[in-house]
Design a protein around this motif. Structure first.
Motif, mmCIF file in Angstrom:
data_model
loop_
_atom_site.group_PDB
_atom_site.id
_atom_site.type_symbol
_atom_site.label_atom_id
_atom_site.label_comp_id
_atom_site.label_asym_id
_atom_site.label_seq_id
_atom_site.Cartn_x
_atom_site.Cartn_y
_atom_site.Cartn_z
ATOM 1 N N MET A 1 -8.817 48.586 2.257
ATOM 2 C CA MET A 1 -8.739 50.173 1.188
ATOM 3 C C MET A 1 -9.124 49.878 0.146
ATOM 4 O O MET A 1 -8.950 48.893 -0.468
ATOM 5 C CB MET A 1 -6.776 50.233 1.572
ATOM 6 N N LYS A 2 -9.821 51.068 -0.300
ATOM 7 C CA LYS A 2 -10.244 51.458 -1.221
ATOM 8 C C LYS A 2 -9.205 50.681 -2.187
ATOM 9 O O LYS A 2 -7.996 52.242 -2.124
ATOM 10 C CB LYS A 2 -11.412 52.517 -1.358
ATOM 11 N N PHE A 45 -4.386 43.509 1.052
ATOM 12 C CA PHE A 45 -2.799 43.199 1.622
ATOM 13 C C PHE A 45 -1.840 44.254 0.692
ATOM 14 O O PHE A 45 -1.630 43.649 -0.494
ATOM 15 C CB PHE A 45 -2.724 41.579 0.865
ATOM 16 N N PRO A 46 -2.232 45.224 1.062
ATOM 17 C CA PRO A 46 -1.636 46.569 0.152
ATOM 18 C C PRO A 46 0.050 45.808 -0.123
ATOM 19 O O PRO A 46 0.835 46.263 -1.004
ATOM 20 C CB PRO A 46 -1.332 47.896 0.676
ATOM 21 N N LEU A 47 0.758 45.362 1.262
ATOM 22 C CA LEU A 47 1.840 45.103 1.340
ATOM 23 C C LEU A 47 2.419 43.476 0.469
ATOM 24 O O LEU A 47 3.608 43.259 0.736
ATOM 25 C CB LEU A 47 2.391 45.360 2.320
ATOM 26 N N SER A 48 1.246 43.395 0.334
ATOM 27 C CA SER A 48 1.886 41.706 -0.256
ATOM 28 C C SER A 48 2.779 42.329 -2.032
ATOM 29 O O SER A 48 3.114 40.507 -1.671
ATOM 30 C CB SER A 48 0.338 41.242 -0.764
ATOM 31 N N GLY A 49 2.647 43.163 -1.993
ATOM 32 C CA GLY A 49 2.923 43.353 -3.234
ATOM 33 C C GLY A 49 4.645 43.834 -3.261
ATOM 34 O O GLY A 49 4.659 43.590 -2.272
ATOM 35 N N ARG A 50 5.714 43.176 -4.598
ATOM 36 C CA ARG A 50 7.023 43.826 -3.795
ATOM 37 C C ARG A 50 7.688 44.645 -4.642
ATOM 38 O O ARG A 50 6.721 45.946 -4.757
ATOM 39 C CB ARG A 50 7.923 42.952 -4.792
ATOM 40 N N ILE A 51 7.963 45.690 -3.918
ATOM 41 C CA ILE A 51 8.879 46.807 -3.599
ATOM 42 C C ILE A 51 9.204 47.375 -5.330
ATOM 43 O O ILE A 51 10.098 46.112 -5.607
ATOM 44 C CB ILE A 51 9.619 47.256 -2.704
ATOM 45 N N VAL A 52 8.835 47.704 -6.369
ATOM 46 C CA VAL A 52 9.248 48.067 -7.097
ATOM 47 C C VAL A 52 10.453 48.283 -7.870
ATOM 48 O O VAL A 52 11.521 49.235 -6.862
ATOM 49 C CB VAL A 52 8.465 49.075 -8.270
ATOM 50 N N GLN A 59 5.994 52.547 -0.664
ATOM 51 C CA GLN A 59 4.842 52.654 -0.774
ATOM 52 C C GLN A 59 4.654 52.669 -2.513
ATOM 53 O O GLN A 59 3.375 52.200 -3.314
ATOM 54 C CB GLN A 59 4.230 53.697 -0.661
ATOM 55 N N ILE A 60 5.226 52.051 -3.371
ATOM 56 C CA ILE A 60 5.552 52.054 -4.588
ATOM 57 C C ILE A 60 5.734 49.889 -4.457
ATOM 58 O O ILE A 60 6.695 49.905 -5.010
ATOM 59 C CB ILE A 60 5.998 52.717 -5.612
ATOM 60 N N ARG A 61 4.767 50.069 -4.936
ATOM 61 C CA ARG A 61 4.922 48.177 -5.174
ATOM 62 C C ARG A 61 4.251 47.794 -6.929
ATOM 63 O O ARG A 61 3.335 48.511 -6.821
ATOM 64 C CB ARG A 61 3.792 47.684 -4.094
ATOM 65 N N GLU A 62 4.698 45.966 -6.668
ATOM 66 C CA GLU A 62 3.720 45.346 -7.629
ATOM 67 C C GLU A 62 3.150 44.305 -7.398
ATOM 68 O O GLU A 62 4.019 43.829 -6.221
ATOM 69 C CB GLU A 62 5.070 46.192 -8.936
ATOM 70 N N VAL A 63 2.347 43.734 -8.489
ATOM 71 C CA VAL A 63 1.862 42.854 -8.259
ATOM 72 C C VAL A 63 2.170 42.022 -9.486
ATOM 73 O O VAL A 63 1.669 42.682 -10.190
ATOM 74 C CB VAL A 63 0.851 41.758 -7.133
ATOM 75 N N ILE A 64 1.851 40.680 -9.646
ATOM 76 C CA ILE A 64 2.355 40.279 -11.414
ATOM 77 C C ILE A 64 0.927 39.107 -11.887
ATOM 78 O O ILE A 64 0.874 38.806 -10.742
ATOM 79 C CB ILE A 64 3.512 39.040 -11.756
ATOM 80 N N GLU A 65 0.672 39.381 -12.744
ATOM 81 C CA GLU A 65 -0.236 38.710 -13.367
ATOM 82 C C GLU A 65 -0.189 38.450 -14.804
ATOM 83 O O GLU A 65 0.319 39.908 -15.362
ATOM 84 C CB GLU A 65 -1.947 39.500 -12.717
ATOM 85 N N ILE A 74 0.549 52.750 -2.584
ATOM 86 C CA ILE A 74 0.122 53.132 -1.040
ATOM 87 C C ILE A 74 -0.007 54.495 -0.606
ATOM 88 O O ILE A 74 0.883 54.736 -0.147
ATOM 89 C CB ILE A 74 0.519 52.315 -0.407
ATOM 90 N N LYS A 75 -1.538 54.992 0.032
ATOM 91 C CA LYS A 75 -0.687 56.506 0.587
ATOM 92 C C LYS A 75 -2.201 55.573 1.776
ATOM 93 O O LYS A 75 -2.126 54.570 1.637
ATOM 94 C CB LYS A 75 -1.894 57.518 -0.747
#
Length: 95
Positions: A1-2, A45-52, A59-65, A74-75
């Motif tokens: 996904m873009k 992998f859009p769902l790989s982040g946790r729900i904020v 549909q609002i998620r986050e990854v940590i870096e 996610i739309k």
């Protein structure tokens, strides 16, 4: 996904770079590269982040870096990176 970086998220990256670059432009570039590099994971992998936790919306998620939270939405046909904030910062409660 873009994956699209919103203007707000791009401004956050610029601010992060500017802050770190005061001490080390090389490290600042490395951090920003790592942050933007997470787009590949988010896109595949859009769902790989946790729900904020502050939003509790699937549909609002986050990854940590590094020490930063990359918050994305996610739309159906794309992903929008909404913000990149330091883990110690608070975020607004209403999306």
């Amino acid at each position: 996904m873009k994956v699209y970086w919103t203007d707000t998220a791009q401004r956050h990256l610029d601010a992060i770079y500017g802050y770190i670059a005061r001490d080390s432009p090389v490290y600042a570039k490395r951090v920003v590269d790592r942050l933007t590099g997470r787009s590949e994971q988010i896109g595949e992998f859009p769902l790989s982040g946790r729900i904020v936790p502050e939003y509790q919306m699937n549909q609002i998620r986050e990854v940590i870096e590094c020490s930063y939270r990359i918050i994305y939405y996610i739309k159906a046909d794309q992903i929008d990176v909404l913000a990149v904030i330091h883990g110690a910062q608070e975020i607004p409660i209403s999306p």
